[in-house]
Design a protein around this motif. Structure first.
Motif, mmCIF file in Angstrom:
data_model
loop_
_atom_site.group_PDB
_atom_site.id
_atom_site.type_symbol
_atom_site.label_atom_id
_atom_site.label_comp_id
_atom_site.label_asym_id
_atom_site.label_seq_id
_atom_site.Cartn_x
_atom_site.Cartn_y
_atom_site.Cartn_z
ATOM 1 N N ALA A 246 37.342 50.155 13.609
ATOM 2 C CA ALA A 246 38.323 49.293 12.733
ATOM 3 C C ALA A 246 39.543 49.292 12.915
ATOM 4 O O ALA A 246 39.877 50.705 13.090
ATOM 5 C CB ALA A 246 37.775 48.937 11.368
ATOM 6 N N PRO A 247 40.560 48.333 12.741
ATOM 7 C CA PRO A 247 41.917 48.656 12.951
ATOM 8 C C PRO A 247 42.336 49.730 11.849
ATOM 9 O O PRO A 247 43.461 49.364 11.069
ATOM 10 C CB PRO A 247 42.324 47.412 13.202
ATOM 11 C CG PRO A 247 41.398 46.360 12.479
ATOM 12 C CD PRO A 247 40.312 47.067 12.600
ATOM 13 N N VAL A 248 41.924 50.848 11.695
ATOM 14 C CA VAL A 248 42.493 51.798 10.496
ATOM 15 C C VAL A 248 43.035 53.057 11.358
ATOM 16 O O VAL A 248 42.158 53.737 11.847
ATOM 17 C CB VAL A 248 41.473 52.374 9.822
ATOM 18 C CG1 VAL A 248 41.975 53.051 8.718
ATOM 19 C CG2 VAL A 248 40.501 50.906 9.237
ATOM 20 N N PRO A 249 44.109 53.120 11.346
ATOM 21 C CA PRO A 249 44.786 54.363 11.830
ATOM 22 C C PRO A 249 44.252 55.710 11.103
ATOM 23 O O PRO A 249 44.058 55.469 9.893
ATOM 24 C CB PRO A 249 46.285 54.313 11.603
ATOM 25 C CG PRO A 249 46.488 53.000 10.941
ATOM 26 C CD PRO A 249 45.321 52.393 10.495
ATOM 27 N N MET B 102 44.155 50.478 19.329
ATOM 28 C CA MET B 102 44.182 49.707 18.050
ATOM 29 C C MET B 102 44.227 48.351 18.232
ATOM 30 O O MET B 102 43.473 47.389 17.684
ATOM 31 C CB MET B 102 45.679 49.911 17.423
ATOM 32 C CG MET B 102 45.601 51.092 16.297
ATOM 33 S SD MET B 102 44.375 50.863 15.000
ATOM 34 C CE MET B 102 43.979 52.411 14.790
ATOM 35 N N ARG C 98 40.502 47.655 18.869
ATOM 36 C CA ARG C 98 39.614 47.598 17.734
ATOM 37 C C ARG C 98 39.883 46.286 16.961
ATOM 38 O O ARG C 98 38.989 45.655 16.434
ATOM 39 C CB ARG C 98 40.256 48.758 16.818
ATOM 40 C CG ARG C 98 39.965 49.939 17.204
ATOM 41 C CD ARG C 98 40.144 51.104 16.072
ATOM 42 N NE ARG C 98 40.354 52.262 16.478
ATOM 43 C CZ ARG C 98 40.541 53.362 15.396
ATOM 44 N NH1 ARG C 98 40.445 52.942 14.201
ATOM 45 N NH2 ARG C 98 40.546 54.624 15.916
ATOM 46 N N ARG C 99 41.072 45.594 17.114
ATOM 47 C CA ARG C 99 41.414 44.514 16.385
ATOM 48 C C ARG C 99 40.541 43.060 17.004
ATOM 49 O O ARG C 99 40.104 42.298 16.425
ATOM 50 C CB ARG C 99 42.946 44.250 16.381
ATOM 51 C CG ARG C 99 43.783 44.434 15.275
ATOM 52 C CD ARG C 99 45.254 44.169 15.415
ATOM 53 N NE ARG C 99 46.115 45.051 15.851
ATOM 54 C CZ ARG C 99 46.827 45.951 15.228
ATOM 55 N NH1 ARG C 99 46.228 45.809 13.980
ATOM 56 N NH2 ARG C 99 47.493 46.789 15.536
ATOM 57 N N GLU D 32 39.488 43.474 4.116
ATOM 58 C CA GLU D 32 40.717 44.001 4.009
ATOM 59 C C GLU D 32 40.975 44.777 5.178
ATOM 60 O O GLU D 32 42.042 44.814 5.375
ATOM 61 C CB GLU D 32 40.654 44.717 2.384
ATOM 62 C CG GLU D 32 41.778 44.572 1.615
ATOM 63 C CD GLU D 32 41.634 45.386 0.303
ATOM 64 O OE1 GLU D 32 40.836 45.258 -0.110
ATOM 65 O OE2 GLU D 32 42.504 46.005 -0.104
ATOM 66 N N LEU D 33 39.996 45.536 5.391
ATOM 67 C CA LEU D 33 40.492 46.495 6.355
ATOM 68 C C LEU D 33 40.690 45.830 7.774
ATOM 69 O O LEU D 33 41.632 46.128 8.710
ATOM 70 C CB LEU D 33 39.198 47.400 6.749
ATOM 71 C CG LEU D 33 39.081 48.771 6.100
ATOM 72 C CD1 LEU D 33 37.874 49.574 6.792
ATOM 73 C CD2 LEU D 33 40.476 49.556 5.980
ATOM 74 N N ARG D 34 40.117 44.733 8.040
ATOM 75 C CA ARG D 34 40.394 43.907 9.055
ATOM 76 C C ARG D 34 41.467 42.929 9.153
ATOM 77 O O ARG D 34 41.818 42.184 10.007
ATOM 78 C CB ARG D 34 38.964 42.956 9.419
ATOM 79 C CG ARG D 34 37.821 43.718 10.011
ATOM 80 C CD ARG D 34 38.043 44.102 11.075
ATOM 81 N NE ARG D 34 36.996 44.748 11.847
ATOM 82 C CZ ARG D 34 36.870 45.406 13.239
ATOM 83 N NH1 ARG D 34 38.050 45.351 13.839
ATOM 84 N NH2 ARG D 34 35.719 45.840 13.682
ATOM 85 N N LEU E 134 34.700 52.909 10.669
ATOM 86 C CA LEU E 134 36.096 53.022 10.295
ATOM 87 C C LEU E 134 36.886 53.361 11.562
ATOM 88 O O LEU E 134 37.839 52.980 11.681
ATOM 89 C CB LEU E 134 36.178 54.194 9.262
ATOM 90 C CG LEU E 134 35.571 53.955 8.087
ATOM 91 C CD1 LEU E 134 35.731 55.300 7.170
ATOM 92 C CD2 LEU E 134 36.490 52.697 7.271
ATOM 93 N N MET E 135 36.260 53.966 12.568
ATOM 94 C CA MET E 135 36.997 54.660 13.829
ATOM 95 C C MET E 135 36.886 53.286 14.697
ATOM 96 O O MET E 135 37.471 53.456 15.687
ATOM 97 C CB MET E 135 36.351 55.612 14.368
ATOM 98 C CG MET E 135 36.542 56.835 13.534
ATOM 99 S SD MET E 135 38.175 57.051 12.622
ATOM 100 C CE MET E 135 38.934 57.860 13.903
ATOM 101 N N TYR F 38 35.258 54.052 20.356
ATOM 102 C CA TYR F 38 34.900 55.252 19.275
ATOM 103 C C TYR F 38 34.655 56.566 20.093
ATOM 104 O O TYR F 38 35.167 57.409 19.625
ATOM 105 C CB TYR F 38 33.418 54.830 18.732
ATOM 106 C CG TYR F 38 33.122 55.853 17.620
ATOM 107 C CD1 TYR F 38 33.638 56.312 16.696
ATOM 108 C CD2 TYR F 38 31.730 56.380 18.145
ATOM 109 C CE1 TYR F 38 33.212 57.175 15.892
ATOM 110 C CE2 TYR F 38 31.224 57.471 17.331
ATOM 111 C CZ TYR F 38 32.056 57.773 16.111
ATOM 112 O OH TYR F 38 31.583 58.915 15.320
ATOM 113 N N ALA G 235 45.682 48.934 5.084
ATOM 114 C CA ALA G 235 44.274 49.797 5.477
ATOM 115 C C ALA G 235 44.186 51.112 4.474
ATOM 116 O O ALA G 235 43.059 51.311 3.996
ATOM 117 C CB ALA G 235 44.207 50.282 6.778
#
Lengths: 237, 341
Positions: free
Chosen positions: A86-89, B82, B85-86, B112-114, A83-84, B62, A3
Motif C-alpha cells: 500500500a502507498p505507505v512510506p 510508491m 503501489r498507488r 484511509e491508507l489508500r 502495508l508494504m 514487495y 498514512a
C-alpha cells in the motif's frame, strides 16, 4: 502524514478492542498504586519520587510486551505484505506505530494523575516536580517503545520479540548499578551515562536538563533507525 | 465453458523482464518475463512451489528482484515503488486481515491508507462490499469469518481504490462453488477496464477467465501464450474418438492396423473397451485416432467397405490440463537432467 495517522489510529483501535490495552493499563495502575503506598509509608513525606522511579523501571519490563506485536504480528498475519504494497512510506509506518505506543503511555500516565491528587488532599506536593517527573516518564516511554519496536522487527514470534525487548533494555537499567564494580573512573562514568536512571533522575527532582532530554530523544531515534534498517533488510533476505 | 473476456491487445500495462529472485542459495524464480495488457486477465499458472507467489511479490514491489525488472503502469517497480503501489491492488495468497477489527473498520483503514477522500470513503466501501457479497456485514469481526468471507474481504481490500492493475494470488481458494462463480464474474467485470494478473494452480479457473497464460514450473516460465496455442503444443494434430464393431469378433484385431493404413490417419490407439459408451457387451471397441486433418469421412468409408458397424465418431476437445502436464513434465525432466538444480 495521513498514512502515519491511519496507522496510529489502527494500532490504538486494535489495542482497545482486544484485552491488551486494558490488561496493560490495569497492570500498570496496580503497580503504580503499590509504589505510591509504599513510597509514602517509607518516607512519610508528600513526595512521589519513589513511585516515579519504580514506575520507570516497570515500564522497561512492560513496554516491550506492548510493542512486541507491532511487526512480529503483522508478519505473522500477512498484513505486513499488505502495508508494504500500500502507498505507505516506511517512516510513516514506524512513526504511526511508535506514536501509538506513546499515546497509550500518555493515557496511562494521565490515569496515574489520581495519586498526586490524593497527595494534594493530605499534603502540599510540589507541582513543578511532579510535572517534570511526568515528562521524564514520558521520555522513558518513547525510548522503551522504540527499542521494543526494534526487537519486534527482528522476529515474527511475538513472545521472542517481547522478551528480546526486555533483554535489550536491561543493560540500560543495570549499567548504573554495575558502575561501582568497575575500578576505572572513565569506565564508571561511561556505564553511568549508559543507564537511563542517570538521565531520568534529574526530572524527578524538578530539573529539566537539555542534555538528558537529548539522551532520550537520541535513544528513541537510534532504535527507530535500527528498526527501519531491520525492516528494510527483511525484504532483501 | 463461458466466453472469454473481450480480446486483449490493449496497451502493455505490466511488463516483467528477466525477473530472478534468490533466497540464499535457492533460486526461487529465474528469468521470468511476461507482459499483461489493458483489458486482459493473464493467467499465471503452475504447480505449488513453482514460484508464482514470489513472482507476484516482485511485480507488486514487495520483494525486490535479485535481477531483472518490472514496469507497472509505466513505473519501474523498484525505482518508482510508491507510484506502483498507488496503482496496484493486491490480494496476497493469505488475505491480509487484522482479526480484531470489524469488516467496516478494516475497510475504513484501507481506504484511509489508500488515500480515498473522507467524503467518498463510505460510499466506495458500500459499493465494493455490495459487489463482493458482503453487504450488511460491516460489524462482523474479521477473526470470526470463514475462509470464504475472509477471501471476499481480501478482494474488497484489493479493489477499494479502483486500481489500474490487480494482482490476485489464488483469489477463489476456500470459496464454495456458488461463491466461485460470483467472484469469477466480478473479476471478469473488473478486467474490462483494467489489467488483472491471476495466479492460480486451478486450471479450470484459467480456462474460464483467461485468454493468455504463463506456465511456470521450478521458477521458470516453461510456456506462455494464448490458451489455444498452449493446447496446441500437446495436440500436434487433432484427436478423434471412434467406436466400431467387427461383425466377426475373432477378426477384431484387424481394425486398428486397417485404420492406421489410411493416408489421412497418423496414429491409432485402441482404448480400454470398458470405456465404450454402453460398456463392451455389444462388442464395440473404442479407438483414439490422431490426424493432422479430419479423417472422419475416410474412416466412415472404410467401415462401410469392410462391413463394420460405426457407432460414434467425435472430435476430442484439446485439454489444457494435458497440455500443462505435458509441458511441465517435459521441461521438468530436461531440467533435472540438464542442470541438476
Amino acid at each position: 502524514m495521513s498514512a502515519a495517522w491511519a496507522i496510529f489510529k489502527k494500532e490504538l483501535r486494535v489495542w482497545f478492542v482486544s484485552p491488551i490495552a486494558y490488561v496493560f493499563l490495569g497492570a500498570f495502575l496496580f503497580l503504580a498504586g503499590l509504589f505510591f503506598v509504599m513510597g509514602i509509608q517509607q518516607n512519610g513525606e508528600a513526595s512521589l519520587r519513589a513511585m516515579f522511579s519504580n514506575l520507570s523501571v516497570s515500564l522497561l519490563f512492560l513496554l516491550p510486551l506492548l510493542t512486541m506485536k507491532h511487526f512480529a504480528e503483522e508478519e505473522r498475519l500477512g498484513t505486513f505484505e499488505f502495508l508494504m504494497t500500500a502507498p505507505v512510506p516506511l517512516w510513516a509506518l514506524l512513526l504511526g506505530k511508535w506514536a501509538a505506543s506513546l499515546a497509550l503511555c500518555a493515557l496511562l500516565l494521565l490515569l496515574t494523575g489520581v495519586f498526586p491528587l490524593l497527595l494534594a488532599i493530605y499534603g502540599d506536593p510540589d507541582w513543578g516536580v511532579i510535572a517534570t517527573s511526568y515528562l521524564g516518564l514520558l521520555l522513558c516511554c518513547g525510548a522503551f517503545s522504540s527499542a521494543g519496536l526494534f526487537t519486534s522487527s527482528l522476529s515474527d514470534e511475538p513472545v521472542a520479540a517481547g522478551l528480546g525487548g526486555v533483554l535489550v533494555l536491561l543493560p540500560f537499567w543495570i549499567a548504573g548499578g554495575a558502575a561501582h564494580l568497575v575500578d576505572w573512573e572513565p569506565g564508571r562514568q561511561a556505564l553511568r551515562q549508559l543507564s537511563f536512571l542517570t538521565h531520568v533522575e534529574p526530572f524527578s527532582v524538578g530539573v529539566i536538563d537539555s542534555s538528558h532530554v537529548a539522551w532520550f530523544v537520541l535513544f528513541s531515534f537510534a532504535f527507530l533507525f535500527l528498526t527501519w534498517r531491520s525492516v528494510e533488510s527483511r525484504r532483501w533476505r | 465453458m463461458t466466453a472469454p473476456p473481450p480480446p486483449a491487445g490493449g496497451d502493455v500495462v505490466v511488463q516483467a523482464v528477466g525477473l530472478r529472485r534468490r533466497f540464499g542459495d535457492l533460486v526461487a524464480v529465474d528469468d521470468v518475463s511476461f507482459e499483461a495488457h489493458r483489458g486482459e486477465i493473464l493467467g499465471f499458472i503452475g504447480p505449488n512451489g513453482a514460484g508464482k507467489t514470489t513472482s507476484m511479490r516482485m511485480v507488486t514491489g514487495y520483494l525486490p528482484a535479485t535481477e531483472g525488472k518490472a514496469v507497472v503502469a509505466g513505473f519501474d517497480v523498484f525505482d518508482d515503488n510508491m507510484e506502483v503501489r498507488r496503482r496496484v491492488g493486491y490480494l496476497p495468497e493469505r488475505p491480509p486481515l487484522y482479526p480484531e477489527l470489524t469488516i467496516g473498520s478494516y475497510l475504513q483503514f484501507v481506504a484511509e491508507l489508500r488515500g480515498i477522500e473522507r467524503g467518498r470513503r463510505d460510499r466506495r466501501i458500500g459499493e465494493v462490499m455490495d459487489r463482493v457479497g458482503l453487504s450488511g456485514w460491516e460489524d462482523r469481526v474479521l477473526g470470526s469469518l470463514s475462509k470464504g468471507y475472509r477471501q471476499r474481504v481480501g478482494l474488497a481490500q484489493a479493489v477499494l481504490h479502483d486500481p489500474q492493475v490487480l494482482v490476485l494470488d489464488e483469489p477463489t481458494s476456500g470459496l464454495d462453488p456458488a461463491q466461485v462463480v460470483d467472484i469469477r464474474e466480478f473479476i471478469r467485470d473488473l478486467a474490462r477496464e483494467r489489467t488483472v494478473i491471476l495466479s492460480t494452480h486451478i486450471l479450470s479457473e484459467v480456462e474460464r477467465l483467461c485468454r493468455r497464460a504463463v506456465l511456470i514450473a521450478r521458477g521458470r516460465v516453461v510456456a506462455q501464450g494464448s490458451l489455444d496455442a498452449l493446447r496446441a503444443r500437446v495436440d500436434r494434430g487433432t484427436r478423434f474418438r471412434v467406436e466400431l464393431r467387427h461383425p466377426d469378433a475373432g477378426e477384431r484385431a484387424q481394425i486398428a492396423p486397417l485404420i492406421g493404413a489410411l493416408e489421412e490417419v497418423e496414429q491409432v490407439r485402441p482404448l480400454d473397451p470398458a470405456d465404450a459408451d454402453a460398456g463392451d457387451d455389444e462388442g464395440f471397441l473404442p479407438f483414439e485416432i490422431r490426424a493432422p486433418g479430419d479423417p472422419r469421412t475416410a474412416i466412415a468409408r472404410l467401415a462401410t467397405a469392410r462391413g463394420w458397424t460405426l457407432r460414434a465418431m467425435e472430435r476430442r476437445a484439446p485439454d489444457l490440463e494435458e497440455a500443462f502436464l505435458h509441458i511441465v513434465g517435459k521441461e521438468g525432466h530436461t531440467q533435472a537432467r540438464g542442470e541438476g538444480r
